[in-house]
Design a protein around this motif. Structure first.
Motif, PDB file in Angstrom:
ATOM      1  N   ALA A   1      -6.539  -3.955  -2.568  1.00 35.60           N
ATOM      2  CA  ALA A   1      -4.875  -3.328  -2.267  1.00 35.60           C
ATOM      3  C   ALA A   1      -3.653  -4.252  -2.065  1.00 35.60           C
ATOM      4  O   ALA A   1      -2.602  -3.812  -1.715  1.00 35.60           O
ATOM      5  CB  ALA A   1      -5.180  -2.567  -0.727  1.00 35.60           C
ATOM      6  N   LEU A   2      -4.131  -5.450  -2.549  1.00 35.83           N
ATOM      7  CA  LEU A   2      -2.991  -6.564  -2.317  1.00 35.83           C
ATOM      8  C   LEU A   2      -1.479  -6.249  -2.900  1.00 35.83           C
ATOM      9  O   LEU A   2      -0.532  -6.433  -2.480  1.00 35.83           O
ATOM     10  CB  LEU A   2      -3.534  -7.884  -2.632  1.00 35.83           C
ATOM     11  CG  LEU A   2      -4.604  -8.571  -1.723  1.00 35.83           C
ATOM     12  CD1 LEU A   2      -5.173  -9.808  -2.390  1.00 35.83           C
ATOM     13  CD2 LEU A   2      -3.797  -8.904  -0.340  1.00 35.83           C
ATOM     14  N   PRO A   3      -1.627  -5.666  -3.996  1.00 34.18           N
ATOM     15  CA  PRO A   3      -0.603  -5.315  -4.851  1.00 34.18           C
ATOM     16  C   PRO A   3       0.122  -4.321  -3.880  1.00 34.18           C
ATOM     17  O   PRO A   3       1.488  -4.221  -3.898  1.00 34.18           O
ATOM     18  CB  PRO A   3      -0.811  -4.614  -6.287  1.00 34.18           C
ATOM     19  CG  PRO A   3      -2.255  -5.407  -6.289  1.00 34.18           C
ATOM     20  CD  PRO A   3      -2.922  -5.512  -5.167  1.00 34.18           C
ATOM     21  N   TYR A   4      -0.528  -3.104  -3.488  1.00 33.28           N
ATOM     22  CA  TYR A   4       0.157  -2.324  -2.699  1.00 33.28           C
ATOM     23  C   TYR A   4       1.012  -2.929  -1.451  1.00 33.28           C
ATOM     24  O   TYR A   4       1.984  -2.574  -1.165  1.00 33.28           O
ATOM     25  CB  TYR A   4      -0.690  -1.405  -2.158  1.00 33.28           C
ATOM     26  CG  TYR A   4      -0.429  -0.417  -0.831  1.00 33.28           C
ATOM     27  CD1 TYR A   4       0.254   0.751  -1.231  1.00 33.28           C
ATOM     28  CD2 TYR A   4      -0.789  -0.673   0.170  1.00 33.28           C
ATOM     29  CE1 TYR A   4       0.589   1.695  -0.198  1.00 33.28           C
ATOM     30  CE2 TYR A   4      -0.286   0.212   1.223  1.00 33.28           C
ATOM     31  CZ  TYR A   4       0.581   1.349   1.088  1.00 33.28           C
ATOM     32  OH  TYR A   4       0.916   2.202   1.942  1.00 33.28           O
ATOM     33  N   LEU A   5       0.117  -3.788  -0.760  1.00 36.84           N
ATOM     34  CA  LEU A   5       0.679  -4.404   0.387  1.00 36.84           C
ATOM     35  C   LEU A   5       1.931  -5.456   0.124  1.00 36.84           C
ATOM     36  O   LEU A   5       2.938  -5.188   0.908  1.00 36.84           O
ATOM     37  CB  LEU A   5      -0.347  -5.269   1.124  1.00 36.84           C
ATOM     38  CG  LEU A   5      -1.704  -4.395   1.713  1.00 36.84           C
ATOM     39  CD1 LEU A   5      -2.633  -5.368   1.915  1.00 36.84           C
ATOM     40  CD2 LEU A   5      -1.261  -3.537   2.894  1.00 36.84           C
ATOM     41  N   LYS A   6       1.975  -6.054  -0.931  1.00 34.30           N
ATOM     42  CA  LYS A   6       2.937  -6.910  -1.576  1.00 34.30           C
ATOM     43  C   LYS A   6       4.122  -5.963  -1.573  1.00 34.30           C
ATOM     44  O   LYS A   6       5.393  -6.123  -1.293  1.00 34.30           O
ATOM     45  CB  LYS A   6       2.675  -7.672  -2.756  1.00 34.30           C
ATOM     46  CG  LYS A   6       3.784  -8.476  -3.220  1.00 34.30           C
ATOM     47  CD  LYS A   6       3.536  -9.049  -4.419  1.00 34.30           C
ATOM     48  CE  LYS A   6       4.951  -9.981  -4.988  1.00 34.30           C
ATOM     49  NZ  LYS A   6       4.638 -10.821  -6.317  1.00 34.30           N
ATOM     50  N   ASP A   7       4.127  -4.643  -2.272  1.00 32.76           N
ATOM     51  CA  ASP A   7       5.127  -3.644  -2.659  1.00 32.76           C
ATOM     52  C   ASP A   7       5.615  -3.253  -1.331  1.00 32.76           C
ATOM     53  O   ASP A   7       6.917  -3.098  -1.269  1.00 32.76           O
ATOM     54  CB  ASP A   7       4.629  -2.632  -3.549  1.00 32.76           C
ATOM     55  CG  ASP A   7       4.347  -3.332  -5.123  1.00 32.76           C
ATOM     56  OD1 ASP A   7       4.855  -4.252  -5.529  1.00 32.76           O
ATOM     57  OD2 ASP A   7       3.681  -2.578  -5.848  1.00 32.76           O
ATOM     58  N   LEU A   8       4.734  -2.975  -0.413  1.00 34.13           N
ATOM     59  CA  LEU A   8       5.254  -2.397   0.654  1.00 34.13           C
ATOM     60  C   LEU A   8       6.205  -3.397   1.496  1.00 34.13           C
ATOM     61  O   LEU A   8       7.196  -3.043   2.316  1.00 34.13           O
ATOM     62  CB  LEU A   8       4.132  -1.987   1.713  1.00 34.13           C
ATOM     63  CG  LEU A   8       4.236  -1.826   3.082  1.00 34.13           C
ATOM     64  CD1 LEU A   8       5.100  -0.059   2.782  1.00 34.13           C
ATOM     65  CD2 LEU A   8       3.195  -1.215   3.985  1.00 34.13           C
TER      66      LEU A   8
ATOM     67  N   LYS B   1      -2.581 -15.153  -1.056  1.00 36.10           N
ATOM     68  CA  LYS B   1      -1.510 -16.190  -1.037  1.00 36.10           C
ATOM     69  C   LYS B   1      -0.896 -15.867  -2.244  1.00 36.10           C
ATOM     70  O   LYS B   1       0.642 -16.412  -2.296  1.00 36.10           O
ATOM     71  CB  LYS B   1      -2.105 -17.772  -1.067  1.00 36.10           C
ATOM     72  CG  LYS B   1      -1.068 -18.818  -0.792  1.00 36.10           C
ATOM     73  CD  LYS B   1      -1.514 -20.050  -0.491  1.00 36.10           C
ATOM     74  CE  LYS B   1      -2.086 -20.068   0.940  1.00 36.10           C
ATOM     75  NZ  LYS B   1      -2.693 -21.517   1.251  1.00 36.10           N
ATOM     76  N   ASP B   2      -1.550 -15.834  -3.489  1.00 35.00           N
ATOM     77  CA  ASP B   2      -0.758 -15.621  -4.455  1.00 35.00           C
ATOM     78  C   ASP B   2       0.218 -14.466  -4.855  1.00 35.00           C
ATOM     79  O   ASP B   2       1.121 -14.604  -5.235  1.00 35.00           O
ATOM     80  CB  ASP B   2      -1.804 -15.500  -5.640  1.00 35.00           C
ATOM     81  CG  ASP B   2      -2.728 -16.760  -6.169  1.00 35.00           C
ATOM     82  OD1 ASP B   2      -2.255 -17.660  -5.865  1.00 35.00           O
ATOM     83  OD2 ASP B   2      -3.729 -16.429  -6.712  1.00 35.00           O
ATOM     84  N   GLN B   3       0.228 -13.581  -3.593  1.00 32.64           N
ATOM     85  CA  GLN B   3       0.979 -12.366  -3.589  1.00 32.64           C
ATOM     86  C   GLN B   3       1.958 -12.625  -2.607  1.00 32.64           C
ATOM     87  O   GLN B   3       2.637 -11.857  -2.180  1.00 32.64           O
ATOM     88  CB  GLN B   3       0.316 -10.971  -3.188  1.00 32.64           C
ATOM     89  CG  GLN B   3      -0.990 -10.625  -4.297  1.00 32.64           C
ATOM     90  CD  GLN B   3      -0.237  -9.974  -5.313  1.00 32.64           C
ATOM     91  OE1 GLN B   3       0.950  -9.854  -5.487  1.00 32.64           O
ATOM     92  NE2 GLN B   3      -1.237  -9.408  -6.226  1.00 32.64           N
ATOM     93  N   GLY B   4       2.004 -13.855  -2.018  1.00 31.34           N
ATOM     94  CA  GLY B   4       3.016 -14.266  -0.688  1.00 31.34           C
ATOM     95  C   GLY B   4       2.417 -13.649   0.395  1.00 31.34           C
ATOM     96  O   GLY B   4       3.557 -13.640   1.441  1.00 31.34           O
TER      97      GLY B   4
END
Length: 597
Positions: free
Chosen positions: A149-156, A205-208
């Motif tokens: 879910a990390l890409p979703y959380l970054k986009d959010l 961390k890679d997704q900030g």
């Protein structure tokens, strides 16, 4: 019962400020065993401590600044030898930045978020099996699901993750919540593994996104080996007995600050157990205190954490709490720790924040505290009719109590969490009110925390059961039709909420006014609460209109924060306004205006 040799912690690091460590050894009749450290430059076995329990030995090891990474070898008089690793630290580990007012924290119950690995839903040797149809059972969510879910959380627009405990909870029932820990050094295999948890931290961390660990210092699970074999007779409060509730905690947290409190009442609060399945730890026991301090430092270093949230903070011994937090902050000066003190009284909550000058002389080292006062006030404000003593004035009064806190920027604000009904539920499924609540939390002072699924209006109406509050995230499990990750089968209201929150979250990430600006608020008038966040680079104005009709808001009262004839952009509607004498506020709405200087 016989025990194989166990050593905790499993390793340590060179170059740590905490350079004297204690190894807990557990094995049948190990107390008579003598241990010797084979020569290793810069490392010394200084002494050993034994208790009345013959199954434990505590080895005290000093690691000097000259020590290099490698393997320590311990020989024993019974030839049960063991090795212990000293590792290199990650570069600049001590200088890591903890979560701050620049962040937004997303709180997840991993078991209810995403099932990323079905193979670990039920694990041999674990007492509770998967049971997704039971609200109090394990549903199968795991660490791999959070990674997915990390890409979703970054986009959010999320910048920090707080997961409720993922450590082993080998309890016979209700183990999904994680707060009855049965192994302080190992992730529950139904959640994944230590290496997968570390992988989550790296990939986040890679997704900030940073990782905040939920730690429990006050109690543990009744299936922990300590209940069958206590390291010392004073390891567990009230002699390790619940006595049918006679030794239950009173939850009377005010006894800690009360100058008139009896010693009996203080002990009943601090030493009392929550329930029979959660025995209460005695942090006054020096070996246990050392164990818990080392455990926290180990997880920070091992998993590269950016913060810790401490469950039931004030229930532990307060002298220990100072020692525990100080040890962490000495090791990581820019780290952050937030404590849960569930009280709507800011006089009690502020007692625990670092640099607070307390009447009783108590000195805390805790950087951050949770703001239950504002949470309660916000729900009341949006549900009550406006009057001189009800409605928005509750929020105004709560924030006016900030004079009690030494660091108002480092307070965690939230509308709900895993232990209370969801904000959408509390606001009677009113979309407009929920938008106002979340707008306020994302624009006021402090560090906002969002409970998973708020962005898609998760709801526990009409139940207040914790299993319903911690419901499955849409799209995280096979049986669901709605999917928050793709937007499929979400309602128009859910889409609207998600769009608004994402816009605010992304704006907040780059807004100097919201992340570190001064808060100036104005006394609520005619159902409108307004305030400004002010920095050298930017001004953000917020208007929360609870009226069911359009309001032409006079702006004269805001002269101290608003120059006349200023152009401002509404970040939610993208409209541009020329701020003269009045501003039109839509019914039941939040308006967020930005003025870049």
């Amino acid at each position: 019962m016989s025990y194989a040799l166990s050593v905790e912690p499993a390793n340590w690091w060179v170059g740590m400020k905490k350079n004297t460590i204690t190894l807990m050894l557990h094995e049948q009749n190990i107390a008579n065993t003598q241990f010797k450290l084979l020569p290793y430059q810069g490392v010394e076995l200084t002494n050993a401590t034994r208790t009345e329990n013959p199954n434990y030995v505590f080895l005290h090891v000093t690691i000097s600044d000259t020590a290099q990474a490698g393997t320590l070898k311990f020989n024993s008089s019974d030839n049960n030898n063991f090795s212990f690793s000293l590792l290199e630290r990650t570069k600049n580990s001590a200088e890591r930045e903890g979560f701050s007012s620049k962040d937004t924290v997303y709180l997840i119950n991993p078991d209810r978020f995403v099932n990323g690995d079905k193979q670990n839903d039920t694990v041999s040797g674990m007492l509770e099996k998967v049971n997704p149809t039971f609200k109090g059972g394990r549903h199968g969510g795991d660490i791999q699901g959070v990674i997915n879910a990390l890409p979703y959380l970054k986009d959010l627009g999320i910048t920090q993750l707080w997961l409720t405990p993922v450590l082993e909870n080998n309890m016979p029932d209700y183990s999904y919540h994680g707060y009855a820990i049965t192994d302080f050094y190992n992730v529950d295999p139904r959640m994944g593994s230590n290496s997968l948890y570390k992988s989550l931290s790296i990939k986040a961390k890679d997704q900030g996104i940073g990782l905040v660990m939920d730690m429990v210092l006050n109690h543990f699970g009744a299936e922990h080996k300590w209940m069958k074999d206590k390291p010392s007779k004073d390891w567990i409060n009230f002699n390790g007995e619940f006595k049918n509730g006679k030794n239950a905690t009173s939850h009377a947290r005010q006894t800690i600050q009360d100058p008139h409190a009896s010693e009996y009442d203080k002990r009943q609060f601090n030493d009392g157990w929550f329930v029979a399945s959660m025995p209460d730890l005695n942090q006054r026991q020096p070996l246990l205190s050392e164990y818990l301090i080392q455990n926290a430092l180990w997880w920070i270093e091992y998993a590269d954490l950016s913060g810790i949230r401490v469950d039931t903070y004030s229930y532990s011994d307060k002298a220990f709490l100072t020692a525990w937090t100080k040890a962490i902050m000495d090791e990581y000066p820019h780290f952050n720790i937030v404590g849960e003190e569930w009280t709507s009284n800011p006089a009690i909550a502020s007692y625990w924040q670092r640099k607070k000058v307390n009447q009783d002389g108590y000195t805390s080292s805790l950087p951050s505290i949770m703001d239950f006062s504002l949470q309660e006030a916000l729900i009341q404000a949006l549900n009550e009719e406006e009057s001189w003593s009800t409605g928005w004035v509750k929020v105004y009064q709560s924030l006016a109590n900030d004079f009690l806190y030494p660091d108002t920027d480092n307070i965690m604000v939230f509308a709900d969490n895993h232990d209370m009904s969801r904000v959408y539920t509390e606001l009677k499924q009113d979309l407009a009110k929920t938008k106002m609540a979340m707008t306020m939390l994302l624009t006021t002072r402090g560090i906002p925390q969002i409970y998973y699924g708020t962005e898609v209006l998760l709801d526990n109406t009409p139940s207040k059961d914790h299993g319903d509050i911690r419901i499955d995230f849409p799209g995280g499990f096979e049986h669901q039709q709605a999917n928050a990750f793709t937007g499929e089968d979400l309602t128009a209201d859910q889409h609207s909420m998600h769009t608004m929150m994402s816009a605010l979250l992304h704006f907040r990430k780059t807004s100097p006014a919201l992340t570190n600006g001064k808060l100036t608020h104005f006394s609520p008038k005619n159902g409108v609460y307004s305030y400004a966040r002010l920095s050298d680079e930017q001004t953000v104005l917020v208007f929360l209109n609870k009226n069911a009709q359009t309001i032409n808001q006079e702006l004269d009262y805001m002269k101290e924060v608003l120059p006349h004839n200023t152009k401002a952009k509404d970040i939610l509607s993208n409209e541009t306004h020329m701020l003269k004498s009045k501003l039109t506020l839509k019914p039941m709405s939040a308006t967020v205006l930005v003025i870049n200087k």
